[in-house]
Design a protein around this motif. Structure first.
Motif, short mmCIF file in Angstrom:
data_model
loop_
_atom_site.label_atom_id
_atom_site.label_comp_id
_atom_site.label_asym_id
_atom_site.label_seq_id
_atom_site.Cartn_x
_atom_site.Cartn_y
_atom_site.Cartn_z
N ARG A 108 43.24 36.50 42.57
CA ARG A 108 42.17 37.27 43.17
C ARG A 108 40.89 37.14 42.37
O ARG A 108 40.89 37.32 41.16
N ARG A 120 34.69 40.61 42.03
CA ARG A 120 33.51 40.81 42.86
C ARG A 120 32.27 40.95 41.99
O ARG A 120 32.34 41.39 40.86
N ALA A 176 35.20 44.41 52.53
CA ALA A 176 36.47 45.03 52.20
C ALA A 176 37.40 44.95 53.41
O ALA A 176 36.94 44.89 54.56
N TRP A 228 42.56 38.47 51.47
CA TRP A 228 42.70 39.48 50.43
C TRP A 228 42.77 38.88 49.02
O TRP A 228 42.70 39.61 48.03
N PRO A 237 38.47 43.05 48.11
CA PRO A 237 39.19 44.29 47.80
C PRO A 237 39.88 44.81 49.05
O PRO A 237 39.33 44.73 50.16
N SER A 238 41.09 45.34 48.88
CA SER A 238 41.89 45.78 50.02
C SER A 238 42.39 47.20 49.82
O SER A 238 42.67 47.62 48.68
N TYR A 239 42.53 47.89 50.92
CA TYR A 239 43.00 49.28 50.95
C TYR A 239 44.08 49.38 52.01
O TYR A 239 43.97 48.77 53.07
N LYS A 285 44.86 49.04 47.28
CA LYS A 285 44.98 50.44 46.88
C LYS A 285 45.73 51.16 48.00
O LYS A 285 45.29 51.17 49.15
N THR A 314 33.29 49.81 47.20
CA THR A 314 33.13 48.35 47.17
C THR A 314 31.67 47.99 46.96
O THR A 314 30.82 48.31 47.80
#
Length: 289
Positions: free
Chosen positions: A38, A41, A136, A226, A230-232, A257, A286
């Motif tokens: 990953r 950012r 995001a 991803w 950033p991922s939620y 998250k 983000t």
């Protein structure tokens, strides 16, 4: 039918079946490798120099349409977000991802938070790579495939699921050999898709469901967005179709998250505030690219 097994499994409830499907092909080693891949950012402002709200794009899943996002869309709009909820063709993972990519290109400007529910998670995983404005990813009880994964492969890695127990098959015009539109059986739909929804409403939803092609569920995913975004993840602990254990494994593999909610497969309907809260968190946490 060629795709159906000659041997029919005895009919079992989907809840009992998916409860046993906590094992996936995602290993801890693979998850660690993905986390290392990953990319960081950059902490920059939007091009305008202000903290303008992004456009929120809501992507529905299979056997559904965009109307399921109504409560979430209304509440986000009340807080000043532009919200778009495009229809997903449900024709194939590559086709659906290309459609969403075109939608992002032509219908959005500026930053985007991309939200996917269920099968829609696989769609945003593939489509987000095409648009540099996506800041995001938010997954709602969603499939989060890695490269080479399919939705059905993640859900049923040990080939325990008999499609004939769950689906009605219909040949659609122009279908390639072996492909079908899948309608979830109406006696299966309420507990599988709409648990937590009043019975009369879930029956109406079953009647109005949009089919997804078999090929959409078996298509292999490409390099996931991803890895660089950033991922939620909102994890519904009472989901009867995407087992919570599978949700957690996929979310952890993506480095997302995780927020849990006591809800079935449709938290955007039964727990819209939890969905809205996570989307806003994704926006505020983000930095602009």
């Amino acid at each position: 039918m060629k795709i159906l097994r000659a041997r029919r499994m005895r009919t079992i409830s989907l809840l009992t079946l998916v409860g046993a499907l906590g094992v996936t092909g995602i290993s801890a080693t693979q998850a660690a490798s993905n986390a290392g891949d990953r990319q960081p950012r950059t902490n920059t402002q939007h091009s305008s120099g202000t903290a303008a709200k992004p456009t929120v794009v809501l992507v529905h899943g299979a056997w559904a349409d965009s109307s399921g996002w109504a409560k979430v869309a209304r509440d986000l709009q009340a807080q000043g977000y532009q919200v778009l909820a495009p229809p997903t063709p449900l024709r194939g993972l590559s086709e659906d991802s290309e459609y969403l990519s075109a939608f992002l290109r032509d219908r959005t400007t500026g930053p985007v938070v991309l939200v996917g529910h269920s099968y829609g998670g696989a769609v945003i995983t593939n489509a987000a790579k095409s648009d540099n404005d996506v800041e995001a990813l938010v997954f709602i009880n969603a499939f989060v495939p890695d490269a080479g994964d399919s939705v059905l492969g993640l859900l049923d890695p040990n080939h325990q699921l008999d499609p004939a127990d769950l689906f009605e098959f219909m040949r659609y015009p122009g279908a390639p050999d072996g492909d079908y539109d899948l309608y979830m059986k109406q006696n299966v739909f309420p507990d599988a898709i709409a648990n937590g929804i009043p019975a009369r409403d879930s029956a109406a939803m079953a009647a109005a469901q949009r089919p997804v092609t078999l090929s959409a569920l078996t298509d292999r995913s490409d390099t996931p967005a991803w890895k660089s975004l950033p991922s939620y993840y909102l994890l519904g602990t009472q989901d009867h179709i995407v087992p919570p254990a599978l949700q957690r494994t996929m979310a952890e593999n993506a480095g997302a998250k995780i927020t849990e909610v006591k809800a079935g497969h449709l938290p955007m309907i039964t727990s819209p505030r939890a969905v809205e809260k996570l989307i806003i968190e994704a926006d505020r946490s983000t930095p602009a690219r």
